[in-house]
Design a protein around this motif. Structure first.
Motif, PDB file in Angstrom:
ATOM      1  N   PRO A  98       0.834  -1.209   0.000  1.00  0.00           N
ATOM      2  CA  PRO A  98       0.000   0.000   0.000  1.00  0.00           C
ATOM      3  C   PRO A  98       0.869   1.259   0.000  1.00  0.00           C
ATOM      4  O   PRO A  98       1.833   1.356   0.760  1.00  0.00           O
ATOM      5  CB  PRO A  98      -0.794  -0.121   1.301  1.00  0.00           C
ATOM      6  CG  PRO A  98      -0.664  -1.546   1.731  1.00  0.00           C
ATOM      7  CD  PRO A  98       0.653  -2.019   1.210  1.00  0.00           C
ATOM      8  N   VAL A  99       0.512   2.203  -0.854  1.00  0.00           N
ATOM      9  CA  VAL A  99       1.215   3.484  -0.926  1.00  0.00           C
ATOM     10  C   VAL A  99       0.217   4.578  -0.554  1.00  0.00           C
ATOM     11  O   VAL A  99      -0.808   4.750  -1.216  1.00  0.00           O
ATOM     12  CB  VAL A  99       1.788   3.732  -2.329  1.00  0.00           C
ATOM     13  CG1 VAL A  99       2.383   5.130  -2.422  1.00  0.00           C
ATOM     14  CG2 VAL A  99       2.846   2.683  -2.662  1.00  0.00           C
ATOM     15  N   HIS A 100       0.531   5.304   0.498  1.00  0.00           N
ATOM     16  CA  HIS A 100      -0.363   6.347   1.001  1.00  0.00           C
ATOM     17  C   HIS A 100       0.230   7.713   0.677  1.00  0.00           C
ATOM     18  O   HIS A 100       1.218   8.139   1.295  1.00  0.00           O
ATOM     19  CB  HIS A 100      -0.549   6.203   2.514  1.00  0.00           C
ATOM     20  CG  HIS A 100      -1.027   4.847   2.937  1.00  0.00           C
ATOM     21  ND1 HIS A 100      -2.346   4.477   2.911  1.00  0.00           N
ATOM     22  CD2 HIS A 100      -0.337   3.746   3.365  1.00  0.00           C
ATOM     23  CE1 HIS A 100      -2.472   3.217   3.335  1.00  0.00           C
ATOM     24  NE2 HIS A 100      -1.258   2.761   3.602  1.00  0.00           N
ATOM     25  N   LEU A 101      -0.367   8.410  -0.298  1.00  0.00           N
ATOM     26  CA  LEU A 101       0.064   9.756  -0.644  1.00  0.00           C
ATOM     27  C   LEU A 101      -0.667  10.778   0.230  1.00  0.00           C
ATOM     28  O   LEU A 101      -1.676  10.467   0.855  1.00  0.00           O
ATOM     29  CB  LEU A 101      -0.203  10.028  -2.118  1.00  0.00           C
ATOM     30  CG  LEU A 101       0.525   9.126  -3.130  1.00  0.00           C
ATOM     31  CD1 LEU A 101       0.093   9.445  -4.550  1.00  0.00           C
ATOM     32  CD2 LEU A 101       2.039   9.233  -2.989  1.00  0.00           C
ATOM     33  N   ASN A 102      -0.128  11.984   0.240  1.00  0.00           N
ATOM     34  CA  ASN A 102      -0.717  13.057   1.064  1.00  0.00           C
ATOM     35  C   ASN A 102      -0.882  12.606   2.515  1.00  0.00           C
ATOM     36  O   ASN A 102      -1.877  12.931   3.165  1.00  0.00           O
ATOM     37  CB  ASN A 102      -2.071  13.493   0.496  1.00  0.00           C
ATOM     38  CG  ASN A 102      -1.964  14.028  -0.921  1.00  0.00           C
ATOM     39  OD1 ASN A 102      -1.189  14.949  -1.176  1.00  0.00           O
ATOM     40  ND2 ASN A 102      -2.707  13.430  -1.847  1.00  0.00           N
ATOM     41  N   SER A 103       0.078  11.847   2.987  1.00  0.00           N
ATOM     42  CA  SER A 103      -0.015  11.268   4.334  1.00  0.00           C
ATOM     43  C   SER A 103       1.231  11.613   5.127  1.00  0.00           C
ATOM     44  O   SER A 103       2.245  10.891   5.079  1.00  0.00           O
ATOM     45  CB  SER A 103      -0.187   9.740   4.261  1.00  0.00           C
ATOM     46  OG  SER A 103      -1.369   9.403   3.577  1.00  0.00           O
ATOM     47  N   GLU A 104       1.158  12.713   5.857  1.00  0.00           N
ATOM     48  CA  GLU A 104       2.269  13.100   6.721  1.00  0.00           C
ATOM     49  C   GLU A 104       2.177  12.296   8.013  1.00  0.00           C
ATOM     50  O   GLU A 104       1.159  12.336   8.715  1.00  0.00           O
ATOM     51  CB  GLU A 104       2.227  14.588   7.022  1.00  0.00           C
ATOM     52  CG  GLU A 104       3.466  15.081   7.739  1.00  0.00           C
ATOM     53  CD  GLU A 104       3.556  16.590   7.773  1.00  0.00           C
ATOM     54  OE1 GLU A 104       4.356  17.102   8.585  1.00  0.00           O
ATOM     55  OE2 GLU A 104       2.847  17.251   6.988  1.00  0.00           O
ATOM     56  N   VAL A 105       3.204  11.545   8.323  1.00  0.00           N
ATOM     57  CA  VAL A 105       3.175  10.627   9.467  1.00  0.00           C
ATOM     58  C   VAL A 105       3.347  11.405  10.773  1.00  0.00           C
ATOM     59  O   VAL A 105       4.262  12.224  10.909  1.00  0.00           O
ATOM     60  CB  VAL A 105       4.270   9.552   9.322  1.00  0.00           C
ATOM     61  CG1 VAL A 105       4.305   8.659  10.564  1.00  0.00           C
ATOM     62  CG2 VAL A 105       4.015   8.709   8.075  1.00  0.00           C
ATOM     63  N   SER A 106       2.484  11.107  11.704  1.00  0.00           N
ATOM     64  CA  SER A 106       2.542  11.723  13.033  1.00  0.00           C
ATOM     65  C   SER A 106       2.838  10.664  14.080  1.00  0.00           C
ATOM     66  O   SER A 106       2.745   9.459  13.817  1.00  0.00           O
ATOM     67  CB  SER A 106       1.212  12.395  13.370  1.00  0.00           C
ATOM     68  OG  SER A 106       0.187  11.407  13.440  1.00  0.00           O
ATOM     69  N   GLU A 107       3.171  11.129  15.278  1.00  0.00           N
ATOM     70  CA  GLU A 107       3.413  10.191  16.371  1.00  0.00           C
ATOM     71  C   GLU A 107       2.154   9.390  16.680  1.00  0.00           C
ATOM     72  O   GLU A 107       2.229   8.198  16.957  1.00  0.00           O
ATOM     73  CB  GLU A 107       3.874  10.950  17.609  1.00  0.00           C
ATOM     74  CG  GLU A 107       4.297  10.042  18.756  1.00  0.00           C
ATOM     75  CD  GLU A 107       4.835  10.819  19.942  1.00  0.00           C
ATOM     76  OE1 GLU A 107       4.960  10.196  21.022  1.00  0.00           O
ATOM     77  OE2 GLU A 107       5.136  12.012  19.788  1.00  0.00           O
ATOM     78  N   GLU A 108       1.006  10.046  16.582  1.00  0.00           N
ATOM     79  CA  GLU A 108      -0.258   9.356  16.854  1.00  0.00           C
ATOM     80  C   GLU A 108      -0.502   8.241  15.823  1.00  0.00           C
ATOM     81  O   GLU A 108      -0.972   7.156  16.176  1.00  0.00           O
ATOM     82  CB  GLU A 108      -1.422  10.361  16.812  1.00  0.00           C
ATOM     83  CG  GLU A 108      -1.432  11.373  17.952  1.00  0.00           C
ATOM     84  CD  GLU A 108      -0.377  12.454  17.774  1.00  0.00           C
ATOM     85  OE1 GLU A 108       0.023  13.062  18.793  1.00  0.00           O
ATOM     86  OE2 GLU A 108       0.073  12.676  16.626  1.00  0.00           O
ATOM     87  N   MET A 109      -0.168   8.509  14.565  1.00  0.00           N
ATOM     88  CA  MET A 109      -0.346   7.503  13.523  1.00  0.00           C
ATOM     89  C   MET A 109       0.537   6.288  13.781  1.00  0.00           C
ATOM     90  O   MET A 109       0.111   5.138  13.627  1.00  0.00           O
ATOM     91  CB  MET A 109      -0.014   8.108  12.148  1.00  0.00           C
ATOM     92  CG  MET A 109      -0.318   7.185  10.977  1.00  0.00           C
ATOM     93  SD  MET A 109       0.252   7.868   9.396  1.00  0.00           S
ATOM     94  CE  MET A 109      -0.756   9.344   9.276  1.00  0.00           C
TER      95      MET A 109
END
Length: 502
Positions: A449-460
């Motif tokens: 899976p490739v997730h675009l427009n997805s800035e990774v956060s600590e919560e994620m």
């Protein structure tokens, strides 16, 4: 549609399973005494796994002081045979044929590489690139070298190779004898065509004496691209002569070290594709033996149409095999979008060699590391989160997925490729986009899976709970502290390339 690329054809008495050839490329992976290493053998074996019909080794030296690079293999003593038997066994295990290229560098060498021994040449001259004054060979030294080539051929056959390629191209010693660009002799080895070709005639005779009808092909430069060098007219005469004296195939390349950058032996991205095709086609008109065409060909469809057009009988893809050693397997299955195409950057395959380093590849970090990276599937798969969809993140995600891990990739922007995307925008650099595209297709095939427009956060991260995180977010441009640089009228170079300006 591929029509001829995967049909067999003979070189001499050896049947090559398909028309895809890996031409010789210096890697500097062996030791100083000419012995093969695990690194070198694994690198070659990877291409055999990838389905190449003929793999031609890098140039083997036939004398201890006949090297253009410090860490190339050799066939100048019987002790070299054992490890080469292991190499040929490993290649044959996967169905490919392997030919050994043999050469002497002539004046395109240096004292430093050859144990402080002065380079040899037909005449006492300097190469404009290497700049070491070469010493003119005596007739006795020529006769000794001819015998050295014969004994190297014997060792080659004993080692289980399928054939030999005699290197008479690229400005090395035999090419120097053939060309009045370097050969200024007035004895029986200089002057007219028949004298200049004499050493090659004697070498193939010495080889035939040792190996009989064992396949022997020859590599030539169709045009040397230097003032006073050989051009196509004499090359066609030379090709007919080489067939007459017993060579089984002719490999058409171009250039010498001193040729202009656009006409170099190793063609950069700004060079037209298949630049040698007309010369190869003309060689085919004057000989009946197979003709191999090389230089700036890296697409299977292009290779196939060149065969259909009768420009050649085999197609060489040297750098293409670095970028993706599995190109033949993928092409045969019709997975053209998953091929990692060579972009002609020369940053890994040529740059390091100029300073005594080893070959790498900008778009395939596995090159030269095959012996230390095991890609067999793991029995303990992990959940892997890759953060960043630039080249590093894409390769990391692909590699982890091949290993059998559960991989997901996250990219903060709306596009994959990172700075490789903008790098493809300048004129002549469009092929850089193929790298991102092919790795994207590979991830799709591996169900990553490739997730675009997805800035990774600590919560994620806490929600996904990955077992491992690969951080591949790249770098940001350094902005100098100049007054007004943060104004709306100021744009970065990347902004300009991508059209992000008013």
């Amino acid at each position: 549609m591929i029509t001829k690329l995967f049909t067999p054809m003979k070189v001499g008495n050896c049947t090559i399973p398909n028309r895809l050839v890996v031409p010789a490329m210096v890697t500097n992976y062996c030791d100083e005494d000419g012995f093969l290493t695990d690194r070198y053998m694994a690198y070659i074996e990877e291409k055999a796994k990838g389905g190449w019909g003929m793999i031609i080794t890098e140039d083997y030296s036939v004398t201890p002081h006949g090297k253009g690079y410090q860490y190339i293999p050799g066939f100048y003593k019987d002790e070299h045979v054992a490890l080469n038997k292991e190499l040929t066994r490993r290649v044959h295990e996967h169905g490919s044929k392997i030919f050994c290229q043999m050469y002497h560098p002539g004046r395109q060498s240096s004292h430093a590489v050859n144990g402080n021994v002065q380079p040899l040449a037909p005449s006492g001259t300097k190469d404009p690139i290497c700049m070491d004054l070469a010493r003119e060979m005596t007739v006795e030294e020529i006769h000794t070298l001819v015998e050295d080539f014969g004994q190297a051929a014997r060792r080659c056959k004993e080692s289980g190779f399928d054939g030999i390629e005699l290197h008479c191209a690229h400005g090395y010693l035999l090419a120097e004898f053939l060309s009045s660009y370097v050969n200024k002799r007035v004895d029986q080895y200089g002057g007219c065509f028949d004298n200049r070709v004499r050493i090659v005639d004697e070498i193939i005779a010495a080889m035939r004496k040792e190996v009989g009808d064992f396949p022997i092909q020859v590599r030539i430069s169709a045009n040397e691209y230097v003032q006073g060098g050989r051009t196509e007219a004499e090359t066609y005469q030379l090709a007919r002569h080489l067939e007459e004296v017993g060579f089984d195939a002719i490999h058409v390349s171009n250039g010498v070290y001193a040729a202009a950058p656009i006409d170099q032996i190793i063609a950069p991205m700004f060079t037209k594709h298949a630049l040698n095709m007309e010369a190869a086609a003309n060689v085919k008109k004057v000989v009946k033996i197979p003709v191999i065409l090389a230089n700036r060909i890296n697409e299977p469809g292009m290779a196939d149409i060149l065969l259909e057009m009768d420009k050649c009988d085999f197609v060489g893809m040297a750098r293409g095999s670095l970028a993706d050693p599995y190109l033949p397997v993928k092409a045969k299955k019709g997975k053209f979008d998953q091929i990692n195409y060579c972009i002609g950057c020369l940053q890994g395959c040529e740059g390091p060699l100029l300073t005594g380093g080893c070959v790498t590849c900008l778009v395939n970090p596995r090159v030269g590391r095959e012996y230390e990276t095991d890609l067999t599937k793991t029995t303990q798969p992990k959940k892997v989160m890759v953060i960043g969809g630039g080249p590093a993140g894409l390769v990391a995600a692909r590699t982890a997925a091949i290993k059998g891990h559960d991989v997901s990739l996250y990219e903060a922007s709306s596009h994959l490729g990172g700075q490789f995307r903008s790098a493809a925008y300048p004129i002549g650099k469009g092929e850089l986009s193929t790298t991102t595209s092919s790795y994207r297709a590979n991830l799709e095939a591996l169900n990553v899976p490739v997730h675009l427009n997805s800035e990774v956060s600590e919560e994620m991260i806490q929600e996904i709970k990955p077992d491992a995180i690969i951080l591949a977010t790249g770098a940001k441009p350094m902005v100098p502290p100049i007054k007004g640089i943060d104004g709306k009228n100021v744009f970065t170079a990347e902004d300009m390339l991508l059209g992000k300006y008013d």
